[in-house]
Motif scaffolding. Sequence first.
Motif, mmCIF file in Angstrom:
data_model
loop_
_atom_site.group_PDB
_atom_site.id
_atom_site.type_symbol
_atom_site.label_atom_id
_atom_site.label_comp_id
_atom_site.label_asym_id
_atom_site.label_seq_id
_atom_site.Cartn_x
_atom_site.Cartn_y
_atom_site.Cartn_z
ATOM 1 N N GLU A 44 0.827 -1.191 0.000
ATOM 2 C CA GLU A 44 0.000 0.000 0.000
ATOM 3 C C GLU A 44 0.870 1.253 0.000
ATOM 4 O O GLU A 44 2.019 1.234 0.435
ATOM 5 N N ARG A 45 0.272 2.328 -0.481
ATOM 6 C CA ARG A 45 0.962 3.616 -0.433
ATOM 7 C C ARG A 45 1.102 4.038 1.028
ATOM 8 O O ARG A 45 0.151 3.944 1.807
ATOM 9 N N ARG A 46 2.294 4.522 1.349
ATOM 10 C CA ARG A 46 2.610 4.812 2.745
ATOM 11 C C ARG A 46 3.141 6.230 2.911
ATOM 12 O O ARG A 46 3.919 6.718 2.097
ATOM 13 N N PHE A 47 2.737 6.865 3.979
ATOM 14 C CA PHE A 47 3.186 8.222 4.304
ATOM 15 C C PHE A 47 4.682 8.235 4.602
ATOM 16 O O PHE A 47 5.201 7.362 5.306
ATOM 17 N N VAL A 48 5.364 9.250 4.075
ATOM 18 C CA VAL A 48 6.786 9.448 4.372
ATOM 19 C C VAL A 48 6.981 10.706 5.205
ATOM 20 O O VAL A 48 7.625 10.685 6.255
ATOM 21 N N GLY A 49 6.461 11.815 4.737
ATOM 22 C CA GLY A 49 6.617 13.061 5.467
ATOM 23 C C GLY A 49 5.755 14.144 4.873
ATOM 24 O O GLY A 49 5.306 14.046 3.735
ATOM 25 N N ALA A 50 5.506 15.196 5.658
ATOM 26 C CA ALA A 50 4.681 16.297 5.187
ATOM 27 C C ALA A 50 5.105 17.580 5.864
ATOM 28 O O ALA A 50 5.690 17.572 6.960
ATOM 29 N N LEU A 51 4.809 18.693 5.219
ATOM 30 C CA LEU A 51 5.205 20.000 5.712
ATOM 31 C C LEU A 51 4.157 21.013 5.282
ATOM 32 O O LEU A 51 3.796 21.096 4.112
ATOM 33 N N THR A 52 3.647 21.781 6.258
ATOM 34 C CA THR A 52 2.662 22.790 5.918
ATOM 35 C C THR A 52 3.335 24.071 5.457
ATOM 36 O O THR A 52 4.554 24.256 5.599
ATOM 37 N N HIS A 53 2.519 24.963 4.945
ATOM 38 C CA HIS A 53 3.019 26.253 4.468
ATOM 39 C C HIS A 53 3.643 27.052 5.601
ATOM 40 O O HIS A 53 4.575 27.836 5.395
ATOM 41 N N GLY A 55 5.163 25.674 8.274
ATOM 42 C CA GLY A 55 6.315 25.018 8.860
ATOM 43 C C GLY A 55 6.040 23.843 9.779
ATOM 44 O O GLY A 55 6.980 23.205 10.270
ATOM 45 N N ASP A 56 4.781 23.546 10.044
ATOM 46 C CA ASP A 56 4.491 22.329 10.808
ATOM 47 C C ASP A 56 4.878 21.116 9.978
ATOM 48 O O ASP A 56 4.646 21.082 8.774
ATOM 49 N N SER A 57 5.452 20.119 10.621
ATOM 50 C CA SER A 57 5.946 18.976 9.851
ATOM 51 C C SER A 57 5.685 17.666 10.572
ATOM 52 O O SER A 57 5.448 17.630 11.787
ATOM 53 N N ALA A 58 5.743 16.613 9.797
ATOM 54 C CA ALA A 58 5.637 15.270 10.340
ATOM 55 C C ALA A 58 6.473 14.354 9.467
ATOM 56 O O ALA A 58 6.612 14.586 8.264
ATOM 57 N N ILE A 59 7.044 13.339 10.069
ATOM 58 C CA ILE A 59 7.857 12.371 9.339
ATOM 59 C C ILE A 59 7.515 10.986 9.868
ATOM 60 O O ILE A 59 7.206 10.826 11.051
ATOM 61 N N ASP A 60 7.530 10.027 8.992
ATOM 62 C CA ASP A 60 7.258 8.660 9.398
ATOM 63 C C ASP A 60 8.246 8.235 10.478
ATOM 64 O O ASP A 60 9.455 8.454 10.362
ATOM 65 N N THR A 61 7.746 7.645 11.536
ATOM 66 C CA THR A 61 8.609 7.267 12.655
ATOM 67 C C THR A 61 9.015 5.800 12.626
ATOM 68 O O THR A 61 9.857 5.377 13.414
ATOM 69 N N ASP A 62 8.410 5.037 11.710
ATOM 70 C CA ASP A 62 8.703 3.609 11.691
ATOM 71 C C ASP A 62 9.907 3.262 10.816
ATOM 72 O O ASP A 62 10.708 2.399 11.177
ATOM 73 N N PHE A 63 10.010 3.948 9.673
ATOM 74 C CA PHE A 63 10.994 3.492 8.697
ATOM 75 C C PHE A 63 12.028 4.534 8.292
ATOM 76 O O PHE A 63 13.132 4.181 7.901
ATOM 77 N N VAL A 64 11.668 5.827 8.346
ATOM 78 C CA VAL A 64 12.579 6.807 7.771
ATOM 79 C C VAL A 64 13.100 7.849 8.739
ATOM 80 O O VAL A 64 14.017 8.602 8.410
ATOM 81 N N LYS A 65 12.521 7.925 9.930
ATOM 82 C CA LYS A 65 12.956 8.959 10.868
ATOM 83 C C LYS A 65 14.444 8.817 11.168
ATOM 84 O O LYS A 65 14.944 7.727 11.399
ATOM 85 N N GLY A 66 15.120 9.968 11.139
ATOM 86 C CA GLY A 66 16.550 9.970 11.380
ATOM 87 C C GLY A 66 17.372 9.814 10.111
ATOM 88 O O GLY A 66 18.581 10.033 10.128
ATOM 89 N N THR A 105 -1.967 16.011 7.695
ATOM 90 C CA THR A 105 -2.442 14.662 7.936
ATOM 91 C C THR A 105 -1.527 13.663 7.244
ATOM 92 O O THR A 105 -0.855 13.993 6.268
ATOM 93 N N MET A 106 -1.516 12.451 7.738
ATOM 94 C CA MET A 106 -0.709 11.388 7.162
ATOM 95 C C MET A 106 -1.555 10.425 6.327
ATOM 96 O O MET A 106 -1.053 9.399 5.893
ATOM 97 N N THR A 107 -2.806 10.799 6.117
ATOM 98 C CA THR A 107 -3.736 9.930 5.394
ATOM 99 C C THR A 107 -3.767 10.302 3.930
ATOM 100 O O THR A 107 -4.104 11.437 3.575
ATOM 101 N N SER A 108 -3.460 9.356 3.076
ATOM 102 C CA SER A 108 -3.340 9.663 1.653
ATOM 103 C C SER A 108 -4.645 10.169 1.055
ATOM 104 O O SER A 108 -4.638 11.048 0.187
#
Length: 124
Positions: A44-53, A55-66, A105-108
């Motif tokens: 399935e398509r999976r969230f990697v990261g997102a950034l708002t206009h 500056g709020d951000s989120a990054i996947d914590t399971d596979f790519v964080k760091g 949001t992290m929902t596609s």
Amino acid sequence: QVQLVESGGGLAQAGGSLRLSCLASGLTSSSNTMAWFRQAPGKERRFVGALTHTGDSAIDTDFVKGRFTISRDNGKNTVHLQMDGLKPEDTAIYYCAAKTSGQLTMTSRSYNYWGQGTQVTVSS
């Protein structure tokens, strides 16, 4: 009409780096969020990261964080995904996405604009 064009994919060796970019045209909303998703073969398509206009951000914590970092240049309507420490399991098609209202949001299904995708292949 919003159009998203990704660039920067390709082949990398394990431990290497790639930088993806996504140029958004027609994205005029000041409350937009730009994101990266990825889809590996048969998965399935999976969230990697997102950034708002703003500056709020989120990054996947399971596979790519760091290892992966998301950034954006609002003046150029561009979002980047810096991928370091690549692993073979990072192999996927990477999609840029945008939503023009609401919170990050992290929902596609919450994203209403999508790019064509760019292939990233990591060899061991």
